[in-house]
Design a protein around this motif. Structure first.
Motif, PDB file in Angstrom:
ATOM      1  N   ARG A 190       1.059 -26.970 -31.051  1.00  0.00           N
ATOM      2  CA  ARG A 190       0.312 -25.704 -30.672  1.00  0.00           C
ATOM      3  C   ARG A 190      -0.923 -26.074 -29.901  1.00  0.00           C
ATOM      4  NH1 ARG A 190      -1.152 -21.907 -35.045  1.00  0.00           N
ATOM      5  NH2 ARG A 190      -3.138 -20.850 -34.508  1.00  0.00           N
ATOM      6  N   LYS A 191      -1.380 -27.152 -29.720  1.00  0.00           N
ATOM      7  CA  LYS A 191      -2.328 -27.381 -28.658  1.00  0.00           C
ATOM      8  C   LYS A 191      -1.942 -27.570 -27.481  1.00  0.00           C
ATOM      9  CE  LYS A 191      -6.440 -30.452 -27.896  1.00  0.00           C
ATOM     10  NZ  LYS A 191      -7.339 -29.368 -27.855  1.00  0.00           N
ATOM     11  N   THR A 192      -0.675 -27.914 -27.322  1.00  0.00           N
ATOM     12  CA  THR A 192      -0.065 -28.037 -25.967  1.00  0.00           C
ATOM     13  C   THR A 192       0.111 -26.437 -25.439  1.00  0.00           C
ATOM     14  OG1 THR A 192       0.982 -30.137 -26.371  1.00  0.00           O
ATOM     15  CG2 THR A 192       1.780 -28.764 -24.584  1.00  0.00           C
ATOM     16  N   ILE A 193       0.714 -25.836 -26.174  1.00  0.00           N
ATOM     17  CA  ILE A 193       0.832 -24.258 -25.871  1.00  0.00           C
ATOM     18  C   ILE A 193      -0.512 -23.580 -25.533  1.00  0.00           C
ATOM     19  CG2 ILE A 193       1.716 -22.173 -26.686  1.00  0.00           C
ATOM     20  CD1 ILE A 193       3.718 -23.649 -28.440  1.00  0.00           C
TER      21      ILE A 193
ATOM     22  N   GLU B 109      -3.111 -25.097 -24.270  1.00  0.00           N
ATOM     23  CA  GLU B 109      -3.632 -25.156 -23.061  1.00  0.00           C
ATOM     24  C   GLU B 109      -2.697 -24.964 -21.970  1.00  0.00           C
ATOM     25  OE1 GLU B 109      -3.183 -29.723 -23.515  1.00  0.00           O
ATOM     26  OE2 GLU B 109      -5.176 -29.717 -24.516  1.00  0.00           O
ATOM     27  N   LYS B 110      -1.561 -24.515 -22.305  1.00  0.00           N
ATOM     28  CA  LYS B 110      -0.634 -24.067 -21.055  1.00  0.00           C
ATOM     29  C   LYS B 110      -1.280 -22.405 -20.872  1.00  0.00           C
ATOM     30  CE  LYS B 110       3.507 -25.486 -21.010  1.00  0.00           C
ATOM     31  NZ  LYS B 110       4.890 -25.944 -21.067  1.00  0.00           N
ATOM     32  N   LEU B 111      -1.364 -21.973 -22.002  1.00  0.00           N
ATOM     33  CA  LEU B 111      -1.825 -20.222 -21.670  1.00  0.00           C
ATOM     34  C   LEU B 111      -3.158 -20.402 -21.074  1.00  0.00           C
ATOM     35  CD1 LEU B 111      -1.268 -18.992 -25.333  1.00  0.00           C
ATOM     36  CD2 LEU B 111       0.130 -18.697 -23.254  1.00  0.00           C
ATOM     37  N   LEU B 112      -3.933 -21.374 -21.325  1.00  0.00           N
ATOM     38  CA  LEU B 112      -5.366 -21.296 -20.408  1.00  0.00           C
ATOM     39  C   LEU B 112      -5.183 -21.956 -19.191  1.00  0.00           C
ATOM     40  CD1 LEU B 112      -7.609 -23.403 -23.030  1.00  0.00           C
ATOM     41  CD2 LEU B 112      -7.734 -20.955 -22.371  1.00  0.00           C
ATOM     42  N   LEU B 113      -4.082 -22.596 -18.872  1.00  0.00           N
ATOM     43  CA  LEU B 113      -3.764 -22.867 -17.354  1.00  0.00           C
ATOM     44  C   LEU B 113      -3.366 -21.820 -16.668  1.00  0.00           C
ATOM     45  CD1 LEU B 113      -3.476 -25.064 -15.443  1.00  0.00           C
ATOM     46  CD2 LEU B 113      -1.140 -25.716 -16.375  1.00  0.00           C
ATOM     47  N   PHE B 114      -1.983 -21.142 -17.234  1.00  0.00           N
ATOM     48  CA  PHE B 114      -1.920 -19.953 -16.621  1.00  0.00           C
ATOM     49  C   PHE B 114      -2.916 -18.644 -16.374  1.00  0.00           C
ATOM     50  CE2 PHE B 114       2.221 -21.457 -17.461  1.00  0.00           C
ATOM     51  CZ  PHE B 114       3.155 -21.163 -16.591  1.00  0.00           C
ATOM     52  N   SER B 115      -3.857 -18.784 -17.536  1.00  0.00           N
ATOM     53  CA  SER B 115      -5.157 -17.783 -17.220  1.00  0.00           C
ATOM     54  C   SER B 115      -5.976 -18.090 -15.983  1.00  0.00           C
ATOM     55  CB  SER B 115      -5.726 -17.607 -18.680  1.00  0.00           C
ATOM     56  OG  SER B 115      -6.845 -16.737 -18.514  1.00  0.00           O
ATOM     57  N   SER B 116      -6.259 -19.425 -15.968  1.00  0.00           N
ATOM     58  CA  SER B 116      -7.293 -19.779 -14.863  1.00  0.00           C
ATOM     59  C   SER B 116      -6.915 -19.932 -13.769  1.00  0.00           C
ATOM     60  CB  SER B 116      -7.710 -20.997 -15.325  1.00  0.00           C
ATOM     61  OG  SER B 116      -6.804 -22.073 -15.533  1.00  0.00           O
ATOM     62  N   SER B 117      -5.390 -19.554 -13.624  1.00  0.00           N
ATOM     63  CA  SER B 117      -4.896 -19.668 -12.080  1.00  0.00           C
ATOM     64  C   SER B 117      -5.027 -18.400 -11.347  1.00  0.00           C
ATOM     65  CB  SER B 117      -3.130 -19.988 -12.228  1.00  0.00           C
ATOM     66  OG  SER B 117      -2.765 -18.919 -13.023  1.00  0.00           O
ATOM     67  N   SER B 118      -5.376 -17.328 -11.990  1.00  0.00           N
ATOM     68  CA  SER B 118      -5.811 -16.116 -11.371  1.00  0.00           C
ATOM     69  C   SER B 118      -7.179 -15.772 -11.082  1.00  0.00           C
ATOM     70  CB  SER B 118      -5.113 -14.998 -12.231  1.00  0.00           C
ATOM     71  OG  SER B 118      -5.707 -13.662 -11.713  1.00  0.00           O
ATOM     72  N   SER B 119      -7.511 -15.340  -9.959  1.00  0.00           N
ATOM     73  CA  SER B 119      -8.652 -14.907  -9.472  1.00  0.00           C
ATOM     74  C   SER B 119      -9.528 -14.161 -10.562  1.00  0.00           C
ATOM     75  CB  SER B 119      -9.189 -14.567  -8.307  1.00  0.00           C
ATOM     76  OG  SER B 119      -8.093 -13.285  -8.082  1.00  0.00           O
ATOM     77  N   TRP B 120      -8.843 -13.391 -11.226  1.00  0.00           N
ATOM     78  CA  TRP B 120      -9.297 -12.458 -12.252  1.00  0.00           C
ATOM     79  C   TRP B 120      -9.490 -13.028 -13.684  1.00  0.00           C
ATOM     80  CZ3 TRP B 120      -6.108  -7.187 -11.590  1.00  0.00           C
ATOM     81  CH2 TRP B 120      -6.461  -6.579 -10.560  1.00  0.00           C
ATOM     82  N   ARG B 121     -10.666 -12.393 -14.414  1.00  0.00           N
ATOM     83  CA  ARG B 121     -10.634 -13.100 -15.748  1.00  0.00           C
ATOM     84  C   ARG B 121      -9.633 -12.295 -16.547  1.00  0.00           C
ATOM     85  NH1 ARG B 121     -14.558 -11.051 -19.456  1.00  0.00           N
ATOM     86  NH2 ARG B 121     -15.447  -9.589 -17.752  1.00  0.00           N
ATOM     87  N   ASN B 122      -8.975 -12.982 -17.153  1.00  0.00           N
ATOM     88  CA  ASN B 122      -7.947 -12.472 -17.973  1.00  0.00           C
ATOM     89  C   ASN B 122      -7.622 -13.200 -19.339  1.00  0.00           C
ATOM     90  OD1 ASN B 122      -5.341 -14.312 -17.528  1.00  0.00           O
ATOM     91  ND2 ASN B 122      -6.357 -14.409 -15.527  1.00  0.00           N
ATOM     92  N   ASN B 123      -6.702 -12.907 -20.164  1.00  0.00           N
ATOM     93  CA  ASN B 123      -6.287 -13.293 -21.327  1.00  0.00           C
ATOM     94  C   ASN B 123      -4.757 -13.158 -21.493  1.00  0.00           C
ATOM     95  OD1 ASN B 123      -8.807 -14.232 -22.813  1.00  0.00           O
ATOM     96  ND2 ASN B 123      -9.176 -11.704 -22.205  1.00  0.00           N
ATOM     97  N   ILE B 124      -4.112 -14.287 -22.166  1.00  0.00           N
ATOM     98  CA  ILE B 124      -2.727 -14.301 -22.399  1.00  0.00           C
ATOM     99  C   ILE B 124      -2.488 -14.695 -23.897  1.00  0.00           C
ATOM    100  CG2 ILE B 124      -0.559 -15.547 -21.679  1.00  0.00           C
ATOM    101  CD1 ILE B 124      -1.869 -15.927 -19.027  1.00  0.00           C
TER     102      ILE B 124
END
Length: 576
Positions: free
Chosen positions: A94-97, A99-114
């Protein structure tokens, strides 16, 4: 057209083409600038919108990548998370997933949520800062496209969301889906980009969609955007690549719009034309200011020309007209200190010389008339004198001494009056005395009755000498002598407002219409040797003394003979 009017017309003829050409050039320049601004605005909007759509496409790609990810600790493991027996392994997965969502979210210059959700395990993981994530109710047409979602219990901000299902065919029935991935970004990202977009521009861009609040920048004028939105409620925004001019707060604005197929909203920008075209307005105002100054200077120059050229010319023309009308006392009083001074001085000298010559000619004409009158008088006297002498000779031979005495007495009175040639005027009373002497002499020769009816107050009327006697003589010779029976002559006066008429009528044989017409014509012709001079002399003397409106009038008499009227202008007769 006067010289001054020609100058004014010439000035306007010279200015009008300049104004027309500049106006045409100005309109062309303004149109070119507007077209350039419109094209530039469209290019900038397209570029800005491409940046927005590219960033949104990257976020959508994250959703698709996550939905296809497999392997250990992959996002797909969320569907089997409840089947992991080890609690530690379940928490680690669960924690790995997450963290992966946060990694994808922070890769964009926009503030977003996944967020990911598994209908199989009914487990949801999200980067939303909420305790529990709930998947919204989705429809098929809302999947794999950006949809606008107002703020709710999941988020305190308006946002755009993208939903992806795995497998893709599960979009028709989410209960059969292994995985649903949601990617969303806040509208603040668009506001930030709009603020950056406005940094070096004069526009006021915003995103618009009918039925929703516009997504506005933070640096522009929200009141103008609100007013433009109200305008769009009655008018659809202009299509992509075209423009429209809208009045906002009483000022013209150029509105440009580019629709976003990815977001489903329209990017609109409006630029105040007054600020963009202010250099052209300044140039236009400067040009028309120069034109106004030129008109004022031209008017001033025209006034100087009018005063120094037109007025002297007009005064010269007026005095020339006076000379033409016979007023030879015309003089130019104004003496300008320019070239007209010489002209005016010479005109005054010329007018003075003309007046002097006219006065000399007039004096000569008066002396000529006086000589003519004396000559006419001398022509009348011998004609009557010969007849009287023949009568005296005849009566003397017959021994009629009383008739000879009467004839001699009346003849003496008659010639005493006619031989005073030094005086060319007389009174009506004296003229009637002469006529009475003449008719008395004629009564001695034939049967003649006469009647003289002249008002006593008119006896002192001044008239030229020997006017009545020739008419009476003609009446006797041509009218009564051929008549069989007693002849009659009547002398009376008629007066009107403009004339005084002395009438001599007889009951003689008269004249035909043709004879009367010929006699009238003869009186108006120059004297010849073939025509008699008595009636012609009377007519010409009346014209000489009283003007063209006077003269001898001939007509048929009610007595049967001829009616001769001595017509004299009243205003002249009383001053003769």
């Amino acid at each position: 057209m006067s010289f001054f009017k020609k100058i004014m017309v010439l000035m306007f003829v010279l200015l009008l083409p300049v104004i027309f050409l500049y106006s045409y050039s100005y309109q062309t320049s303004v149109q070119v600038i507007q077209n350039e601004i419109e094209d530039s605005s469209i290019r900038q909007l397209n570029f800005f919108l491409s940046q927005v759509e590219n960033t949104a496409a990257q976020l959508a790609l994250h959703s698709i990548t996550l939905s296809n990810e497999s392997g250990e600790y992959g996002v797909r493991e969320i569907s089997q998370l409840d089947q992991i027996s080890s609690y530690v392994a379940r928490i680690k997965t669960r924690k790995t997933i997450e963290e992966k969502l946060l990694l994808f979210s922070s890769s964009s210059s926009w503030r977003n949520n996944i967020s990911v959700y598994s209908p199989i395990s009914n487990i949801a993981l999200s980067t939303y800062p909420v305790i529990e994530y709930k998947l919204p109710e989705l429809q098929e047409q809302l999947i794999t496209k950006w949809i606008f979602e107002p703020k709710d219990n999941r988020s305190t901000e308006d946002r755009f969301s993208w939903y992806t299902t795995d497998p893709p065919s599960a979009r028709n029935d989410l209960s059969t889906a292994n995985l649903v991935v949601e990617t969303s970004f806040s509208t603040d990202n668009l506001r930030n980009m709009l603020d950056d977009f406005m940094t070096n521009r004069k526009g006021n861009p915003f995103f618009y969609r009918n039925g929703f609040e516009p997504i506005m920048n933070r640096k522009g004028n929200p009141e103008h955007i609100t007013e433009l939105v109200r305008y769009f409620q009655d008018h659809q925004p202009v299509i992509s690549g075209s423009h429209d001019q809208v009045m906002i707060s009483g000022k013209p604005y150029m509105v440009s719009s580019v629709p976003s197929n990815a977001l489903g909203w329209t990017l609109i920008d409006f630029v105040p034309l007054d600020e963009v075209l202010s250099p052209m307005y300044k140039s236009r105002n400067l040009f028309f200011s120069v034109i106004i100054v030129l008109i004022i200077l031209g008017t001033a120059i025209s006034f100087v020309l009018y005063r120094n050229v037109q007025m002297p010319i007009r005064e010269l023309i007026n005095n020339v007209q006076k000379l033409k009308r016979g007023d030879y006392s015309a003089r130019l009083s104004n003496q300008p200190k320019n070239e007209f001074h010489f002209l005016f001085s010479r005109f005054n000298e010329m007018a003075a010389e003309i007046q002097e010559l006219i006065e000399k000619v007039y004096a000569e004409k008066l002396r000529s008339r006086e000589a003519t009158l004396k000559q006419l008088q001398s022509q009348i006297n011998p004609h009557f004198f010969y007849n009287c002498l023949f009568f005296i000779v005849s009566m003397s031979r017959l021994g009629e001494n009383q008739a000879v005495e009467a004839m001699a007495t009346n003849l003496g009175d008659y010639y005493r009056y006619t031989t005073r040639v030094e005086k060319q005027s007389s009174t009506l009373k004296e003229e009637l005395g002469l006529v009475n002497n003449y008719l008395t002499i004629q009564q001695l020769r034939q049967q003649i009755n006469y009647d003289i009816q002249i008002p006593p107050e008119m006896l002192d009327l001044p008239i030229p000498r020997l006017l009545l006697q020739p008419l009476v003589e003609n009446a006797i010779i041509h009218g009564l002598e051929p008549l069989v029976g007693e002849g009659r002559i009547t002398i009376y006066m008629e007066m009107s407002v403009s004339s005084i008429n002395i009438v001599v009528e007889d009951n003689g044989v008269g004249m035909t219409d043709i004879q009367l017409k010929e006699l009238r014509r003869t009186c108006s012709q120059p004297l010849t040797e073939e025509m008699g001079c008595g009636v012609w002399n009377v007519h010409q003397r009346l014209i000489y003394m009283y003007g063209d409106e006077s003269g001898l009038l001939l007509d048929h008499s009610e007595l049967g003979g001829v009616k001769a009227v001595l017509s004299m202008r009243r205003d002249v007769a009383v001053h003769v």
